[in-house]
Design an enzyme around this catalytic site. Sequence first.
Site, mmCIF file in Angstrom:
data_model
loop_
_atom_site.group_PDB
_atom_site.id
_atom_site.type_symbol
_atom_site.label_atom_id
_atom_site.label_comp_id
_atom_site.label_asym_id
_atom_site.label_seq_id
_atom_site.Cartn_x
_atom_site.Cartn_y
_atom_site.Cartn_z
ATOM 1 N N ASP A 152 24.478 53.556 17.557
ATOM 2 C CA ASP A 152 24.837 54.600 18.531
ATOM 3 C C ASP A 152 25.305 55.891 17.867
ATOM 4 O O ASP A 152 26.165 56.604 18.387
ATOM 5 C CB ASP A 152 25.929 54.084 19.498
ATOM 6 C CG ASP A 152 25.480 52.845 20.242
ATOM 7 O OD1 ASP A 152 24.279 52.746 20.534
ATOM 8 O OD2 ASP A 152 26.321 51.976 20.520
ATOM 9 N N LYS A 191 20.819 58.505 16.869
ATOM 10 C CA LYS A 191 19.504 58.447 16.204
ATOM 11 C C LYS A 191 18.397 58.957 17.128
ATOM 12 O O LYS A 191 17.482 59.650 16.692
ATOM 13 C CB LYS A 191 19.186 57.003 15.780
ATOM 14 C CG LYS A 191 20.189 56.411 14.806
ATOM 15 C CD LYS A 191 19.905 54.953 14.522
ATOM 16 C CE LYS A 191 20.108 54.047 15.703
ATOM 17 N NZ LYS A 191 21.501 53.887 16.157
ATOM 18 N N GLN A 226 20.007 50.323 15.728
ATOM 19 C CA GLN A 226 21.294 49.810 15.208
ATOM 20 C C GLN A 226 21.759 50.662 14.016
ATOM 21 O O GLN A 226 21.474 51.836 13.976
ATOM 22 C CB GLN A 226 21.188 48.326 14.822
ATOM 23 C CG GLN A 226 20.986 47.387 16.010
ATOM 24 C CD GLN A 226 19.559 47.267 16.478
ATOM 25 O OE1 GLN A 226 18.670 46.993 15.694
ATOM 26 N NE2 GLN A 226 19.330 47.455 17.756
#
Length: 416
Positions: free
Chosen positions: A13, A16, A212
Amino acid sequence: MPSIAIIGAQWGDEGKGKITDFLSDTADYVVRFQGGDNAGHTIHSKGEKYSLHLLPSGVLRDTTINILGNGMVINPESLVEEINVLKNLGKNPTIYISNRAHVIMPYHKTRDQNAEDTQNIGTTLKGIGPAYQDKAARVGLRMGTFVTPALFKAYLATHFEGVKGNYEGTPEALFQTYLPIIETLKDLVTDTSVILAGAFEKNKRVVFEGAQGTMLDIEQGTYPYVTSSSPSAAGIPAGAGVAPKHIEKVLGIVKAYNSRVGEGPFVSEMEEAKADVIRKIANEYGTTTGRPRRIGYLDLVALKHAHRVNHFDAFAITLFDVLSSFDELKLVTGYNLNGTVIDYVPAELETLSQCEPVYQTLPGFKEDISHLTDWNALPETAKDYLKTIEHITGVPVGMISVGPDRRQTISMTNIF
Ligand code: GDP
Ligand code: IMO
Ligand code: MG
């Protein structure tokens, strides 16, 4: 072979999706190489907000080719749903799915929930871990098999009993349910490694989009509180089917503070009153699960760890505008382990859990920076915060994001 990898440098978070969308303006291909719909990448463009889970963040650009690589685990229902949402908004992106990517079936979700009942990792319950388990155990279902009904049927006949866990449905019902989905997806499934080889031969611009973050990497993260794939740059060659030498630049995406969703040690975690301020300003709730994210000070020990395993060419510092409400800013520069200050992330969970943060405190900046487009216009104290990050990690800051919109981006280097 101009290519760039967008890699989460923290616990996910980091923004990206925003940065990938920004860079995909000049990219020919955007490639996901690991993870599945545990990811939630948010893009704000022309007043619209998009939440992407499986689709690469190039899908909002008409000319970009989007690839779901072999290292992904794909829930076909979620994928069709996501494609339909875009179609309803008048978008028709070009998408290819690797025939070697693995498929998430409903029984993977059942097994994820059952494992959580005892393990409590705080997973997204999307079936990610169990799908990668089947892959490693060599009993997984791959996309190429799935979209060929005769092969899919044969797979279920051979493997269903062994992989179903406590799932109560029947293989016959599963087969029937998926037929229309297969029909929708089958023409998109191909050998994406071959497509990418052709792209590199023609000197096309390729963006690899990590999901991730490095601290959730199954190899390099805070194991076992990690995801089941490698979100770091090392995951790209294996997960996209490209040679390692095709990764030209690696951009580390760094949230200006830390956040983490799910369980596990979090050395730089903030006192709840302050965390709540940030959570409200930055809407720090999971894009995929809606869970409130845990908030921490920027952890430079963890960032140095991420840099060692990724060798970042530059950082993109995101959500920098969020920090403008604080009188002072704290950075974690070391871990105090029973009286000794260390500057690395211990591998053992038990040791990591004993670490206390060592802070460096800097003056804050109160100015609204969300409209700025130039580094020189930043308040001096804001520049000092960024320079300290550069100094301690040894990585230059090449981009700064000062708001969720595409246009709220300060780019100091021509990254391609
Ligand atoms: P990802 O998973 O790394 O793509 O990140 P997420 O989309 O899950 O979370 C990042 C959140 O921050 C999203 O809600 C973005 O819209 C938002 N965001 C991204 N960059 C910025 C920024 O510079 N400032 C602010 N205020 N929000 C941002
Ligand atoms: P993006 O791409 C933040 C976390 C889960 C849990 C752990 C394992 O949006 O940055 P999993 O379902 O993968 O087995 O859960 O990993 N997690 C994420 N945290 N952002 C993500 O993705 C995440 N994907 C998984 O919360 O702690
Ligand atoms: Mg996210």
